[in-house]
Scaffold this active site. Sequence first.
Site, PDB file in Angstrom:
ATOM      1  N   GLU A  24       0.828  -1.213   0.000  1.00  0.00           N
ATOM      2  CA  GLU A  24       0.000   0.000   0.000  1.00  0.00           C
ATOM      3  C   GLU A  24       0.860   1.259   0.000  1.00  0.00           C
ATOM      4  OE1 GLU A  24      -2.932   0.188   3.151  1.00  0.00           O
ATOM      5  OE2 GLU A  24      -4.414  -0.861   1.948  1.00  0.00           O
ATOM      6  N   HIS A  30       8.063 -26.826  -1.684  1.00  0.00           N
ATOM      7  CA  HIS A  30       7.425 -27.924  -2.414  1.00  0.00           C
ATOM      8  C   HIS A  30       6.288 -27.415  -3.309  1.00  0.00           C
ATOM      9  CE1 HIS A  30       9.553 -31.056  -0.018  1.00  0.00           C
ATOM     10  NE2 HIS A  30       9.720 -29.994   0.751  1.00  0.00           N
ATOM     11  N   LYS A  57     -14.180  -0.086  -3.993  1.00  0.00           N
ATOM     12  CA  LYS A  57     -15.286   0.338  -3.116  1.00  0.00           C
ATOM     13  C   LYS A  57     -16.339   1.087  -3.926  1.00  0.00           C
ATOM     14  CE  LYS A  57     -12.445   0.962   1.016  1.00  0.00           C
ATOM     15  NZ  LYS A  57     -11.864   1.947   1.921  1.00  0.00           N
TER      16      LYS A  57
HETATM   17  O1  PA5 Z   1      -3.716   1.024   5.831  1.00  0.00           O
HETATM   18  C1  PA5 Z   1      -4.860   1.445   5.732  1.00  0.00           C
HETATM   19  O2  PA5 Z   1      -5.111   2.639   5.922  1.00  0.00           O
HETATM   20  C2  PA5 Z   1      -6.022   0.531   5.395  1.00  0.00           C
HETATM   21  O3  PA5 Z   1      -5.609  -0.774   5.225  1.00  0.00           O
HETATM   22  C3  PA5 Z   1      -7.053   0.556   6.505  1.00  0.00           C
HETATM   23  O4  PA5 Z   1      -6.426   0.217   7.707  1.00  0.00           O
HETATM   24  C4  PA5 Z   1      -8.210  -0.373   6.243  1.00  0.00           C
HETATM   25  O5  PA5 Z   1      -8.791  -0.054   5.022  1.00  0.00           O
HETATM   26  C5  PA5 Z   1      -9.237  -0.295   7.353  1.00  0.00           C
HETATM   27  O6  PA5 Z   1      -9.724   1.003   7.490  1.00  0.00           O
HETATM   28  P1  PA5 Z   1     -10.539   1.452   8.766  1.00  0.00           P
HETATM   29  O7  PA5 Z   1      -9.662   1.306   9.962  1.00  0.00           O
HETATM   30  O8  PA5 Z   1     -10.904   2.866   8.503  1.00  0.00           O
HETATM   31  O9  PA5 Z   1     -11.753   0.548   8.863  1.00  0.00           O
END
Ligand code: PA5
Length: 446
Positions: A287, A308, A422
């Site tokens: 990310e 394996h 989303k």
């Molecule tokens: O790293 C990030 O920001 C995302 O992976 C969020 O943690 C994830 O989408 C969950 O979001 P939230 O804590 O708002 O539910």
Amino acid sequence: MEDIKLSIKSCLDFVSESKVMGYEAQVRKCAETLENGTGKGNDFLGWLHLPSSITKEFLSDVKETAAFLRANCDVVVVAGIGGSYLGAKAVIDSLSNSFSWLYAKKPVIVFAGNNIGEDYLAELTEYLSDKKFGIINISKSGTTTETALAFRLLKTQLEKQMGKAEACKRIVAITDKAKGALRTLSTKEGYKTYVIPDNVGGRFSVLTPVGLLPIAVAGLDVDALVEGAQRMEKVCGLDTPFAENPAAVYAATRNELYRNGKKIEILANFQPKLHFIAEWWKQLYGESEGKENKGIFNASVDFTTDLHSMGQWIQEGERSIFETVISVKKANKKLEVPTDAENLDGLNFLAGKRVDDVNKMAELGTRLAHVDGGVPNILIEMPELNAFYIGELIYFFEKACGISGYLLDVNPFNQPGVEAYKKNMFALLNKPGYEAESKAIQARLK
Ligand code: PA5
């Protein structure tokens, strides 16, 4: 004191030491940019000195809440996804007995809100139907569909099983200090809450209550975890010379490998307990760096299991990969290979050896074979698998990620690409406010 150690020796047939050391000035600039808060995403730098800002009072409060849940629940469901899930899962798995859920010890920790599998949620509902359970609901935004959906189901079930007043005592919410649906609901219902700081993004949040509360509920040593992270904050700081700074050298090496066509980094372990550390790492780096059509693709393998399966590809597939191995020097338990009078399996040559000695030779043999096969190898050595060194590992990876993202010239602290699915999902589900998108997507599907 021994710390986790980084070795890039087995990369130097592929990239020269002088090239890697030549990154010193660039890396220093990136590290200073992090320190000064003058770079991209500078409103999300709360993780940088988070370990040293954690107070004893805060940890006591977390431990007190954990003790309440441990005393009053047979099962604690931790609901969250992405950064609100993977850190806790990674630390709990790496430090718990591999079969902990089969022992009578309570509470059992289960995770939800990280998928939309109807069978998963229905089976969880069945499992919880005769259990005294509690919920830790974690969502910074409070609106993440996967987590909100699971929480709605769990809350309804808990209130039905215990009555609203008792249910409210067993729900802890970890969310934004002021905004979002979960904050509003928590205030209305009177849940115990913890705050996810504004300036700490999900994937950097394991050392906030997001990770620390579930980890404490699992009965693990959060003090040692934080101490390990504090130690790495120093080791990876600006005062450490480049060549001795593991975060700096890791960031430089992986960027140099990337510039030389190694587009995929495989994080490998030889301890099954580290599986979710790699899942957490994949989110952290994936990310942070995968944007603007750039970034190393992060993959992971559990060895020797995956030797394996993916072992073939790693040995002889396209040479676009490098490998980072987490090596745990010393096993925590001791188990020797027994002698067998008949020796039908031919294993008597190993009799009297520890299983870990066999594993270590598999590890060394694999690393050598992969280097021979054209796969550069970065080694991260952990003296042993305990809370302190997991704390060190977490901060090391976080710091290196910040530097690495700046070397790549991206904003390592946003994740704009996560919104695309989303938007489509909401359009397909006719979410209010998505009318135009719904129309467009339906036309596209005709
Ligand atoms: O790293 C990030 O920001 C995302 O992976 C969020 O943690 C994830 O989408 C969950 O979001 P939230 O804590 O708002 O539910």
